[in-house]
Design a protein around this motif. Structure first.
Motif, PDB file in Angstrom:
ATOM      1  N   PRO A 192    -105.742 -17.822 -53.536  1.00 29.70           N
ATOM      2  CA  PRO A 192    -106.556 -18.357 -54.631  1.00 29.70           C
ATOM      3  C   PRO A 192    -106.944 -17.337 -55.697  1.00 29.70           C
ATOM      4  N   LEU A 193    -106.975 -16.054 -55.349  1.00 30.88           N
ATOM      5  CA  LEU A 193    -107.316 -15.035 -56.344  1.00 30.88           C
ATOM      6  C   LEU A 193    -106.142 -14.683 -57.254  1.00 30.88           C
ATOM      7  N   LEU A 194    -104.978 -15.257 -56.990  1.00 34.57           N
ATOM      8  CA  LEU A 194    -103.824 -15.069 -57.868  1.00 34.57           C
ATOM      9  C   LEU A 194    -104.092 -15.764 -59.203  1.00 34.57           C
ATOM     10  N   LEU A 195    -103.949 -15.054 -60.296  1.00 31.85           N
ATOM     11  CA  LEU A 195    -104.082 -15.674 -61.615  1.00 31.85           C
ATOM     12  C   LEU A 195    -102.940 -16.647 -61.831  1.00 31.85           C
ATOM     13  N   HIS A 196    -103.280 -17.898 -62.195  1.00 29.34           N
ATOM     14  CA  HIS A 196    -102.248 -18.915 -62.364  1.00 29.34           C
ATOM     15  C   HIS A 196    -102.621 -19.874 -63.488  1.00 29.34           C
ATOM     16  N   SER A 197    -101.595 -20.509 -64.071  1.00 32.88           N
ATOM     17  CA  SER A 197    -101.797 -21.454 -65.164  1.00 32.88           C
ATOM     18  C   SER A 197    -100.727 -22.542 -65.069  1.00 32.88           C
ATOM     19  N   SER A 198    -100.869 -23.572 -65.898  1.00 30.33           N
ATOM     20  CA  SER A 198     -99.903 -24.671 -65.914  1.00 30.33           C
ATOM     21  C   SER A 198     -99.783 -25.207 -67.326  1.00 30.33           C
ATOM     22  N   LYS A 199     -98.539 -25.382 -67.805  1.00 31.70           N
ATOM     23  CA  LYS A 199     -98.319 -25.858 -69.172  1.00 31.70           C
ATOM     24  C   LYS A 199     -98.191 -27.380 -69.222  1.00 31.70           C
ATOM     25  N   ARG A 200     -98.143 -27.898 -70.423  1.00 29.36           N
ATOM     26  CA  ARG A 200     -97.978 -29.338 -70.638  1.00 29.36           C
ATOM     27  C   ARG A 200     -96.586 -29.790 -70.185  1.00 29.36           C
ATOM     28  N   THR A 201     -96.462 -31.088 -69.930  1.00 31.69           N
ATOM     29  CA  THR A 201     -95.174 -31.674 -69.576  1.00 31.69           C
ATOM     30  C   THR A 201     -94.365 -31.968 -70.834  1.00 31.69           C
ATOM     31  N   VAL A 202     -93.103 -31.547 -70.825  1.00 30.88           N
ATOM     32  CA  VAL A 202     -92.252 -31.776 -71.999  1.00 30.88           C
ATOM     33  C   VAL A 202     -90.932 -32.464 -71.650  1.00 30.88           C
ATOM     34  N   ASN A 203     -90.694 -32.757 -70.363  1.00 34.49           N
ATOM     35  CA  ASN A 203     -89.405 -33.350 -69.982  1.00 34.49           C
ATOM     36  C   ASN A 203     -89.522 -34.779 -69.456  1.00 34.49           C
ATOM     37  N   ASN A 204     -90.714 -35.365 -69.618  1.00 31.27           N
ATOM     38  CA  ASN A 204     -90.917 -36.767 -69.235  1.00 31.27           C
ATOM     39  C   ASN A 204     -90.676 -37.001 -67.739  1.00 31.27           C
ATOM     40  N   LYS A 205     -91.059 -36.005 -66.924  1.00 29.45           N
ATOM     41  CA  LYS A 205     -90.940 -36.139 -65.470  1.00 29.45           C
ATOM     42  C   LYS A 205     -92.290 -35.892 -64.809  1.00 29.45           C
ATOM     43  N   LYS A 206     -92.551 -36.654 -63.751  1.00 33.46           N
ATOM     44  CA  LYS A 206     -93.801 -36.505 -63.011  1.00 33.46           C
ATOM     45  C   LYS A 206     -93.887 -35.148 -62.321  1.00 33.46           C
ATOM     46  N   ARG A 207     -95.142 -34.735 -62.025  1.00 35.27           N
ATOM     47  CA  ARG A 207     -95.372 -33.586 -61.156  1.00 35.27           C
ATOM     48  C   ARG A 207     -96.501 -33.949 -60.209  1.00 35.27           C
ATOM     49  N   ARG A 208     -96.134 -34.335 -58.975  1.00 34.19           N
ATOM     50  CA  ARG A 208     -97.126 -34.708 -57.964  1.00 34.19           C
ATOM     51  C   ARG A 208     -97.172 -33.621 -56.892  1.00 34.19           C
ATOM     52  N   VAL A 209     -98.387 -33.152 -56.622  1.00 38.61           N
ATOM     53  CA  VAL A 209     -98.578 -32.023 -55.702  1.00 38.61           C
ATOM     54  C   VAL A 209     -99.767 -32.310 -54.798  1.00 38.61           C
TER      55      VAL A 209
END
Length: 240
Positions: free
Chosen positions: A200-217
């Protein structure tokens, strides 16, 4: 399954690792079917045009526990984090095909607990929908390992996490102080049925979706720490 000893060392050294082929297509479909059948009107469910999230996921949809904790997944846990760990947090994230949801660089600095009490070096506190979260001492954060189960193929075009390797060993690392002269950025692409392990202390980010595909996690955090005084983990689940 890949060379888990090397993967375990990568997790310790770099703060993250990706391991594919943990779940079969059928196993993933069974998990998705269980999620699709649930009533989404509860307070622990958050639904907008950019994100659908379920807090306390394993509590809210307990029928997924047996679907997630397969023999293959249990073997992964045992070899990557050990035998004496238990679940302390679980969240489901569904980033839709047209999501503009963007998350800037951050560390995960809070834990979910059962109540708010005054404890030295714990704080600040937050409360959402009667759920309590607090920033604990750093040794507790360092002990946690998160595993993100990917229900879809995920890359930089539909919200794969971008991380800064080895940032998890630098304590509290404020995003505004990231030194890009020495830091590098890695995109953690994961195949459907694969997992990403991270500290959890790892710096992380997430960008917007641009390929019209879901991302379920499905994001599950594990620890073996007993919290001080009468404080308890809000979602503790023993899976052994």
């Amino acid at each position: 399954m890949e060379d888990l000893e090397k993967n375990r060392q990568d997790l310790l050294d770099h703060g993250f690792n990706v391991i594919n082929n943990i779940y079969s297509k059928e196993e993933i479909n069974n998990i998705i079917d269980a999620i699709n059948k649930v009533d989404t009107s509860k307070d622990t469910f958050r639904k907008t045009k950019d994100l659908f999230a379920i807090r306390q996921f394993l509590k809210e949809i307990p029928e997924t526990i047996s679907l997630i904790f397969t023999d293959n997944f249990r073997s992964l846990l045992q070899k990557m984090i050990g035998n004496n760990f238990f679940v302390v947090k679980s969240i489901y994230f569904d980033k839709p095909e047209t999501s503009n949801w963007y998350v800037s660089y951050h560390q995960d600095l809070t834990i979910s607990v059962d109540k708010k009490i005054e404890i030295e070096n714990f704080g600040p506190w937050t409360t959402k929908h009667n759920q309590y979260a607090v920033q604990p001492t750093i040794d507790i954060l360092e002990n946690i390992t998160a595993i993100r189960i990917h229900l879809d193929d995920t890359d930089e075009n539909n919200g794969a996490l971008k991380v800064i390797p080895k940032s998890h060993v630098k304590g509290i690392y404020r995003p505004e102080k990231i030194n890009w002269d020495i830091e590098t950025e890695t995109t953690c692409s994961v195949k459907q049925g694969g997992v990403m392990l991270m500290k959890p202390l790892l710096l992380h980010s997430s960008k917007r979706t641009v390929n019209n595909k879901k991302r379920r996690v499905i994001h599950i955090e594990f620890s073996n720490v007993v919290l001080p005084t009468s404080l308890k983990w809000a979602e503790r689940l023993n899976f052994n």
